[in-house]
Design a protein around this motif. Sequence first.
Motif, PDB file in Angstrom:
ATOM      1  N   UNK A 172      49.440  34.030  41.395  1.00 15.85           N
ATOM      2  CA  UNK A 172      49.103  33.179  40.256  1.00 15.85           C
ATOM      3  C   UNK A 172      47.637  33.345  39.933  1.00 15.85           C
ATOM      4  N   UNK A 173      47.104  32.513  39.036  1.00 15.99           N
ATOM      5  CA  UNK A 173      45.678  32.609  38.710  1.00 15.99           C
ATOM      6  C   UNK A 173      44.816  32.475  39.966  1.00 15.99           C
ATOM      7  N   UNK A 174      43.848  33.357  40.112  1.00 18.42           N
ATOM      8  CA  UNK A 174      42.979  33.357  41.284  1.00 18.42           C
ATOM      9  C   UNK A 174      41.585  33.765  40.810  1.00 18.42           C
ATOM     10  N   UNK A 175      40.733  32.775  40.637  1.00 16.72           N
ATOM     11  CA  UNK A 175      39.414  33.023  40.045  1.00 16.72           C
ATOM     12  C   UNK A 175      38.569  33.946  40.925  1.00 16.72           C
ATOM     13  N   UNK A 176      38.626  33.761  42.236  1.00 20.89           N
ATOM     14  CA  UNK A 176      37.804  34.588  43.123  1.00 20.89           C
ATOM     15  C   UNK A 176      38.280  36.037  43.111  1.00 20.89           C
ATOM     16  N   UNK A 177      39.602  36.242  43.162  1.00 21.23           N
ATOM     17  CA  UNK A 177      40.142  37.598  43.113  1.00 21.23           C
ATOM     18  C   UNK A 177      39.719  38.278  41.816  1.00 21.23           C
ATOM     19  N   UNK A 178      39.841  37.572  40.697  1.00 20.64           N
ATOM     20  CA  UNK A 178      39.472  38.137  39.407  1.00 20.64           C
ATOM     21  C   UNK A 178      37.984  38.460  39.360  1.00 20.64           C
ATOM     22  N   UNK A 179      37.158  37.570  39.922  1.00 19.10           N
ATOM     23  CA  UNK A 179      35.718  37.793  39.926  1.00 19.10           C
ATOM     24  C   UNK A 179      35.350  39.037  40.737  1.00 19.10           C
ATOM     25  N   UNK A 180      36.007  39.222  41.887  1.00 21.18           N
ATOM     26  CA  UNK A 180      35.705  40.400  42.704  1.00 21.18           C
ATOM     27  C   UNK A 180      36.158  41.680  42.032  1.00 21.18           C
ATOM     28  N   UNK A 181      37.324  41.638  41.365  1.00 21.19           N
ATOM     29  CA  UNK A 181      37.791  42.839  40.686  1.00 21.19           C
ATOM     30  C   UNK A 181      36.880  43.177  39.504  1.00 21.19           C
ATOM     31  N   UNK A 182      36.395  42.167  38.812  1.00 23.28           N
ATOM     32  CA  UNK A 182      35.469  42.401  37.708  1.00 23.28           C
ATOM     33  C   UNK A 182      34.183  43.030  38.223  1.00 23.28           C
ATOM     34  N   UNK A 183      33.695  42.530  39.355  1.00 26.52           N
ATOM     35  CA  UNK A 183      32.483  43.092  39.956  1.00 26.52           C
ATOM     36  C   UNK A 183      32.698  44.544  40.353  1.00 26.52           C
ATOM     37  N   UNK A 184      33.820  44.841  41.033  1.00 23.98           N
ATOM     38  CA  UNK A 184      34.068  46.200  41.478  1.00 23.98           C
ATOM     39  C   UNK A 184      34.319  47.144  40.306  1.00 23.98           C
ATOM     40  N   UNK A 185      34.954  46.640  39.269  1.00 23.09           N
ATOM     41  CA  UNK A 185      35.163  47.467  38.080  1.00 23.09           C
ATOM     42  C   UNK A 185      33.821  47.843  37.461  1.00 23.09           C
TER      43      UNK A 185
END
Length: 213
Positions: A172-185
């Motif tokens: 489901x929505x996961x702000x921390x996961x999304x934030x880390x993927x945005x950083x790595x991207x």
Amino acid sequence: MSMLPSGDRRVDFSDWHRQYYQINDAVIAIHSAGEDTPVVYLHGGGTWHGLGFTAGLTDYFKVYLPHHPGFGLSEDNPKITSVSACVEHYEKVFETLDLQRFHLIGTSLGGRIAAEFAARYPARVSKLVLVAPGGLAVLEHPLPDLSTVAPQDFPSYLVNDMQVLLPFLPDGPDEKFTSMRTRECGAFMKLVGQTGLDNPNMPEIYNTLPRPP
């Protein structure tokens, strides 16, 4: 020193020894396990998919798993803005670890870094393993245009069997996961943004790599 990233909670590092090193004014994380002959594994464009690929390696080798600058548990480093700069970064990493000669494994982005490192420093690499390496265009099997892939469909482009990745994906929505993927991207694009993932010189680079006897 800036606050270090805390990492993906779904990835189990409990069997690994973690150390931090300051390289080029930024702190990087390196995990290690096993003993005897050193093996370095360079990851691809993300650090969120676990460590199952190392199963069995640590029974025979001393395995090192560094996180590239801007990925996983390593700090961002504004000085590293290309694959070539990342290769020079790893030369300093290996000097710090006193790794004079070792086996080198690279996947995807890490495969391109590993290939270019081996071409530049052939005396340092005893054996090279490239797994789906970035940087080498194969005309018979062109890469899809990933810019047209919806975010929810992207993981299916990474593996043949999605069951491999499901334990590491949020349900489901996961702000921390999304934030880390945005950083790595962002870190990924900083490395390949000027040239793209494919390196037009890679066929020549591959031809310079040492071949097994």
